[in-house]
Write an enzyme that holds these catalytic residues in place. Structure first.
Site, PDB file in Angstrom:
ATOM      1  N   THR A 182      53.616  21.792  89.089  1.00  0.00           N
ATOM      2  CA  THR A 182      54.743  22.434  88.412  1.00  0.00           C
ATOM      3  C   THR A 182      54.788  23.912  88.766  1.00  0.00           C
ATOM      4  OG1 THR A 182      54.617  20.855  86.577  1.00  0.00           O
ATOM      5  CG2 THR A 182      55.772  22.921  86.165  1.00  0.00           C
ATOM      6  N   GLN A 215      59.370  17.351  86.850  1.00  0.00           N
ATOM      7  CA  GLN A 215      59.211  18.806  86.849  1.00  0.00           C
ATOM      8  C   GLN A 215      59.594  19.392  88.205  1.00  0.00           C
ATOM      9  OE1 GLN A 215      56.842  16.603  85.931  1.00  0.00           O
ATOM     10  NE2 GLN A 215      55.627  17.346  84.206  1.00  0.00           N
ATOM     11  N   ASP A 271      62.238  21.453  83.420  1.00  0.00           N
ATOM     12  CA  ASP A 271      61.457  22.666  83.704  1.00  0.00           C
ATOM     13  C   ASP A 271      62.194  23.627  84.629  1.00  0.00           C
ATOM     14  OD1 ASP A 271      59.578  21.426  82.170  1.00  0.00           O
ATOM     15  OD2 ASP A 271      58.024  21.347  83.694  1.00  0.00           O
ATOM     16  N   ASP A 286      62.729  20.370  78.427  1.00  0.00           N
ATOM     17  CA  ASP A 286      61.879  21.572  78.408  1.00  0.00           C
ATOM     18  C   ASP A 286      62.351  22.600  79.432  1.00  0.00           C
ATOM     19  OD1 ASP A 286      60.408  19.941  76.682  1.00  0.00           O
ATOM     20  OD2 ASP A 286      58.967  19.384  78.233  1.00  0.00           O
ATOM     21  N   ARG A 311      60.543  21.890  71.460  1.00  0.00           N
ATOM     22  CA  ARG A 311      59.396  21.111  70.993  1.00  0.00           C
ATOM     23  C   ARG A 311      58.125  21.872  71.378  1.00  0.00           C
ATOM     24  NH1 ARG A 311      58.101  16.024  74.879  1.00  0.00           N
ATOM     25  NH2 ARG A 311      58.576  16.942  76.926  1.00  0.00           N
ATOM     26  N   TRP A 356      54.995  22.714  73.052  1.00  0.00           N
ATOM     27  CA  TRP A 356      54.143  22.381  74.194  1.00  0.00           C
ATOM     28  C   TRP A 356      52.681  22.672  73.882  1.00  0.00           C
ATOM     29  CZ3 TRP A 356      53.908  25.668  79.280  1.00  0.00           C
ATOM     30  CH2 TRP A 356      53.152  24.985  80.233  1.00  0.00           C
TER      31      TRP A 356
END
Length: 579
Positions: free
Chosen positions: A342, A372, A395, A416, A484, A486
């Site tokens: 990532t 990701q 991401d 995310d 949320r 992580w």
């Protein structure tokens, strides 16, 4: 074997504990109660009495020593495993080597600073801004180590026989614990008490200042008041097709608000500039400048630039200006599915302090099925993005670490899509959740604060949260959440923003069961729009509807202590809450 300087520091620890009669002396058991892992903390220190500053100096110096050892270990494993067929393994180790080098820089600066405050018979406190600087560096060092650990853990799963888990990852676990001790003791020993309230940043008010301020420039004009030589000015005007009047500062003249440009190079794909690609222009920038002569400007004309760009730590005070969103585009397609971590999937990555980007689109076209895939990663202190867009799916924007500011930007993504562990403020931005794969949900944020003493968090102020066009026209139902957790102490605040009705009434989503629900800090303040109603929000212990006093902690001067680094770039900002 420990270095001679480390042995000297250890001896100094004992001598200072005898001489520091003006400080409260405690044993390691008492001192360690203030750290996240008291048992591990007690195993680190000598069995003698000292004050929190002496223990803090000792632990930071030991963290520095361990960081040097870790670099040697990683170098050895990279050399030993260069023949491996799994590229993700080598890339994870390369990430660790890169991050460990940054961590060493941060720890060396931290140790030199705290060591200077500890005289033989007295203790000299740090100023509010200096204490925040060191807390920021230690927070980033801890983030670096955890990023490395996550990459190694993922890569190790590719081969059951690979020794990286025991040879590299397990020692790093203890190094991470030690850094947590160092951060905790620094916070207790050096960070002003008022700033430590509930772990929030605190800004010392300036004379006549207020927590409510007005922005001083227009929304989304994308232009900066630049000051440059006639030669540089002619180059800029010929490419940008924008005339710079004398004292071009919205009629204010050269009153100190102009942005000084030291030199300029241009990038144009048709060959009319100094370079035809951005990478070459970055390489031409001077190294380790202090900013006194101004910013080195790279002007990138309209075009699709298929490059992977990394702005190294020595390319300080660089400004990159494009021709506008969707005009100057930097694009790539690296993803985790295709064997990248990532961290290094980013199309554009910046580590150099005081980096400014204006009027550029950063894009990752890997697509939702590649999971990701980062468009931009910033681990650059005092980095600023003005009138830019960030486009990907999962991401999209990796706000990795240190202090960052985003103004009048557009961010598109699915899962995310704003994540990381920086201290970051988004102002007057547009956040666009887009259509994910079937059975996926959208989470706008996934903040990665893992330690209660990290001065990090994500603040979203005066932004607009609306669905992207592809989500509006989706032929299947997609649930969208504000964020949320992580990491265990995840911290995100939405304030004074417009939230459209497509956001789920509960607002927020769990990461995994009850993980972090008591330790996170999620808050909302004075938002508008059909999705802003907090009546049916989650009832987690860590969720709050806050008042203006608490919200002020997440403004520019609340989260960053000082905002001079933004003001000096000419980028508009609101320092406090909007009246």
């Amino acid at each position: 074997m420990e270095s001679p300087i480390f042995i000297l520091i250890t001896l100094s620890f004992f001598l200072q504990s005898v001489l520091a009669s003006s400080q409260t002396l405690s044993n390691s058991s008492t001192i360690c109660k203030t750290t996240p892992d008291p048992k591990y903390c007690k195993s680190v220190f000598p069995h003698s009495q000292g004050n929190v500053q002496q223990y803090g100096c000792f632990s930071i110096r030991k963290s520095l020593s361990q960081s040097r050892k870790f670099i040697r270990t990683v170098d050895r494993y990279i050399k030993r495993n260069a023949h491996l067929s799994q590229p993700a393994v080598i890339r994870a180790l390369q990430d660790c080597r890169f991050l460990a080098g940054l961590t060493m820089d941060y720890l060396l600066t931290s140790f030199e600073t705290v060591n200077d405050t500890s005289a033989k018979t007295s203790f000299k406190p740090l100023s509010f801004p200096k204490a925040d600087d060191i807390q920021t560096l230690l927070s980033a060092a801890l983030t670096n180590e955890q990023t490395c650990l996550e990459g190694l853990t993922t890569a190790a799963s590719y081969s059951a026989t690979w020794t990286v888990r025991t040879g590299v990852a397990l020692p790093l676990v203890n190094d991470t614990k030690l850094l947590g001790v160092s951060l905790a003791l620094f916070t207790k020993g050096w960070v002003p008490k008022k700033k430590k309230r509930a772990g929030f940043a605190w800004a010392q008010p300036r004379s006549g200042s207020s927590t409510h301020t007005k922005p001083f420039r227009l929304f989304r004009n994308g232009a900066l008041p630049l000051k440059m030589t006639e030669k540089t000015k002619a180059v800029y005007e010929s490419l940008s097709r924008r005339k710079l009047a004398d004292g071009d500062s919205n009629g204010d003249g050269d009153d100190g608000s102009m942005v000084l440009i030291s030199d300029i190079v241009t990038v144009s794909q048709d060959g009319t500039g100094n370079f035809t690609n951005i990478t070459a222009a970055v390489a031409a920038a001077p190294n380790n400048t202090d900013g006194s002569a101004g910013f080195f400007l790279i002007y990138v004309t309209a075009g699709i630039y298929e490059e992977y760009i990394s702005i190294a730590k020595n390319k300080r005070y660089m400004m990159m200006i494009g021709d506008g969103i969707n005009q100057t585009v930097v694009t790539g397609n690296r993803s985790v599915v295709d064997g990248w971590t990532t961290f290094n999937s980013a199309t554009f990555a910046v580590t150099a302090p005081n980096f400014v980007a204006v009027n550029i689109t950063f894009r990752n076209t890997a697509g939702p099925e590649k999971h990701q895939a980062v468009a931009l990663r910033s681990g650059a202190d005092f980095s600023i993005f003005y009138s830019c867009s960030f486009e990907a799916y999962q991401d999209t924007l990796y706000t990795h670490s240190l202090r960052q500011f985003y103004r009048e930007c557009d961010v598109y993504g699915t899962v995310d899509f704003i994540f990381g562990n920086a201290a970051v403020v988004f102002q007057n931005c547009n956040l666009y959740p887009r259509k994910p794969m079937p059975n996926q949900f959208n989470a706008i944020t996934a903040q990665g604060r893992s330690d209660p003493n990290q001065n990090t968090g994500t603040s979203i102020q005066n932004c607009t949260i609306k669905p992207a066009d592809d989500l509006v026209s989706s032929n299947y139902t997609v649930k969208t959440y504000l964020g949320r957790p992580w990491k265990e102490y995840s911290r995100t605040v939405y304030m004074q923003s417009y939230i459209d009705g497509f956001v789920e009434p509960v607002g927020w989503r769990e990461w995994n069961g009850d993980f972090a629900l008591s330790t996170l800090y999620y808050a909302e303040y004075n938002n508008t729009g059909p999705g802003s109603n907090t009546t049916n929000r989650v009832t987690w212990p860590g969720y709050h509807v806050i008042n203006s006093t608490d919200a002020a902690n997440f403004t520019v001067t609340g989260l960053f202590i000082e905002a001079d680094w933004i003001w000096k770039t000419g980028v508009p900002y609101t320092s406090g809450l909007i009246s």
